[in-house]
Design a protein around this motif. Structure first.
Motif, PDB file in Angstrom:
ATOM      1  N   ALA A   7       1.279  -0.955  -0.077  1.00 15.28           N
ATOM      2  CA  ALA A   7       0.012   0.350  -0.255  1.00 15.28           C
ATOM      3  C   ALA A   7       1.433   1.125  -0.130  1.00 15.28           C
ATOM      4  N   SER A  15      -3.086   9.730  -1.329  1.00  9.35           N
ATOM      5  CA  SER A  15      -3.924   8.568  -0.703  1.00  9.35           C
ATOM      6  C   SER A  15      -3.325   6.929  -1.447  1.00  9.35           C
ATOM      7  N   GLU A  17      -2.480   3.485  -2.063  1.00  7.25           N
ATOM      8  CA  GLU A  17      -2.487   2.341  -3.751  1.00  7.25           C
ATOM      9  C   GLU A  17      -2.116   0.994  -3.205  1.00  7.25           C
ATOM     10  N   LEU A 314      -7.580  -4.500   9.636  1.00  5.35           N
ATOM     11  CA  LEU A 314      -8.800  -4.080   8.411  1.00  5.35           C
ATOM     12  C   LEU A 314      -7.670  -4.245   7.359  1.00  5.35           C
ATOM     13  N   SER A 317      -5.946  -3.536   1.886  1.00  9.59           N
ATOM     14  CA  SER A 317      -6.441  -2.540   0.413  1.00  9.59           C
ATOM     15  C   SER A 317      -7.252  -2.121   1.602  1.00  9.59           C
ATOM     16  N   GLU A 318      -7.553  -1.620   3.014  1.00  8.55           N
ATOM     17  CA  GLU A 318      -7.899  -0.204   3.034  1.00  8.55           C
ATOM     18  C   GLU A 318      -7.459   0.391   3.964  1.00  8.55           C
ATOM     19  N   ASN A 320      -6.255   3.646   3.746  1.00  9.86           N
ATOM     20  CA  ASN A 320      -7.292   4.629   3.756  1.00  9.86           C
ATOM     21  C   ASN A 320      -7.631   4.648   4.934  1.00  9.86           C
ATOM     22  N   THR A 321      -8.641   4.104   4.886  1.00 11.11           N
ATOM     23  CA  THR A 321      -9.806   3.947   5.666  1.00 11.11           C
ATOM     24  C   THR A 321      -9.014   3.961   7.117  1.00 11.11           C
ATOM     25  N   ALA A 322      -7.927   2.863   7.334  1.00 13.20           N
ATOM     26  CA  ALA A 322      -7.789   3.321   8.375  1.00 13.20           C
ATOM     27  C   ALA A 322      -6.404   4.264   8.639  1.00 13.20           C
ATOM     28  N   ARG A 324      -7.367   7.030   7.731  1.00 15.61           N
ATOM     29  CA  ARG A 324      -8.277   7.546   8.511  1.00 15.61           C
ATOM     30  C   ARG A 324      -8.290   8.351   9.509  1.00 15.61           C
ATOM     31  N   LYS A 325      -8.653   6.781  10.224  1.00 17.81           N
ATOM     32  CA  LYS A 325      -9.038   6.708  11.533  1.00 17.81           C
ATOM     33  C   LYS A 325      -8.619   6.520  12.589  1.00 17.81           C
ATOM     34  N   LEU A 337      -2.927  -2.923  10.086  1.00 18.77           N
ATOM     35  CA  LEU A 337      -3.126  -3.653   8.499  1.00 18.77           C
ATOM     36  C   LEU A 337      -3.061  -5.327   8.892  1.00 18.77           C
TER      37      LEU A 337
END
Length: 340
Positions: A7, A15, A17, A314, A317-318, A320-322, A324-325, A337
């Motif tokens: 990632a 972000s 990817e 998470l 692949s997530e 970005n969510t991790a 952000r949180k 992750l």
């Protein structure tokens, strides 16, 4: 396999990817680790934003990595490492061993500290190559998701406490009970300190007590320093929340010869006057993370006392969510992750 997933952030403030890269081979005195988990630390934001000079892009960050050694470079076996061993790599990703601090044995303040995600690709990936001096063995009772955060958050609070001036039964206050602080409260209680948790709002009192705190101070209910003095004055305040004003509000809550240990990182100056320090002989100091041996000590102590981080897991692949949180404070309390 010939390729592995990472990632990555393609440019500063970008972000995450998912990308594929060729599987790296470990060089001399290095190992390759099959990553099983990697914690998401607030310090990762410093690299994502290019806040540290020389940060390479595209960037693979992550310095709370846990996994298994799957290939040895030349010399690694002679240094005691074997394929299949479970290891972590934390903020301390290796040292140069030739600068003045290293020659004095103080490797964590190495002038050329090799931080994963800056000096080399970090753990937001399915594999990582790291030098052997960065490796800490994981106790059998730890899952990879529990071990990863111990390599940065855990060792930082554990070392900050054990290297402070506090002794068993002294009063130790933990400022903040987030990603660092929730572990700090557990460690402080297990070390035998009279433990005070400081946080915002009455709603966190129950959590503080569940973590082992003997007292809770709601920083919104009145001056924190007055509350600490009403309890007798703290020998040590471990400041884990990166808020300079909130950290400074604890200083007058220290007893004579009390010590403020700062581990919550922020660039903002702390409003502390010399007058606050001089009359009571108070000390203010910053504390870095810890070497690989310190990480191993941390996990050994945590295993003995049943201490684990509170995590949300998470898939890679997530990322970005991790991330952000972690940044907006909605994680409870460490995002992790995994390759799945």
């Amino acid at each position: 396999m010939n390729t592995y997933r990472v990632a990555q952030v393609p440019a500063p403030n970008g972000s995450f990817e998912i990308a594929e890269r060729e599987v790296p081979r470990p060089g001399p005195r290095h190992v390759r680790i099959a990553v099983e988990a990697c914690g998401v630390c607030r310090s990762d934001a410093m690299f994502v934003s290019a806040g540290m000079p020389g940060t390479p892009f595209p960037l693979v960050t992550g310095h709370e990595t846990a996994g298994r050694i799957d290939e040895l470079g030349d010399g690694a076996e002679e240094m005691g490492w074997q394929v299949g061993e479970r290891v972590t790599v934390g903020w301390f990703g290796g040292s140069c061993r030739h600068c003045v601090p290293c020659r004095r044995g103080d490797f964590i303040v190495c002038d050329n500290l090799k931080i994963p995600g800056h000096a080399y690709d970090g753990g937001f990936a399915e594999a990582i190559v790291a030098p052997v001096d960065a490796l800490a063995r994981i106790p059998d009772v730890f899952s990879a998701a529990d071990a990863g955060p111990m390599a940065c958050a855990g060792v930082t609070v554990y070392n900050g406490l054990r290297r402070s001036g506090a002794r068993p039964d002294d009063m130790v206050a933990i400022q903040g009970i987030g990603g660092l602080g929730h572990l700090a409260v557990r460690f402080a209680a297990a070390m035998g300190y009279e433990t005070v948790a400081i946080a915002r709002g009455a709603g966190k009192a129950d959590l503080a007590k569940q973590l082992g705190a003997h007292h809770y101070v709601d920083s919104t209910a009145g001056p924190v320093a007055e509350a600490l003095q009403a309890l007798g004055g703290a020998k040590v305040v471990l400041a884990t929340a990166g808020n300079s004003a909130a950290i400074a509000e604890t200083v007058d809550g220290l007893g004579p010869r009390g010590e403020l240990v700062v581990i919550g990182a922020t660039p903002a100056p702390m409003p502390i006057s010399p007058f606050q320090l001089i009359l009571k002989g108070r000390l203010v100091r910053g504390h870095p993370s810890g070497t690989a041996q310190d990480v191993q000590d941390t996990m050994t102590f945590a295993a003995r006392h049943g201490i684990r981080p509170m995590t949300e897991v998470l898939p890679l692949s997530e990322a970005n969510t991790a991330f952000r949180k972690m940044m907006d404070g909605s994680a409870r309390f460490r995002m992790v992750l995994t390759p799945g």
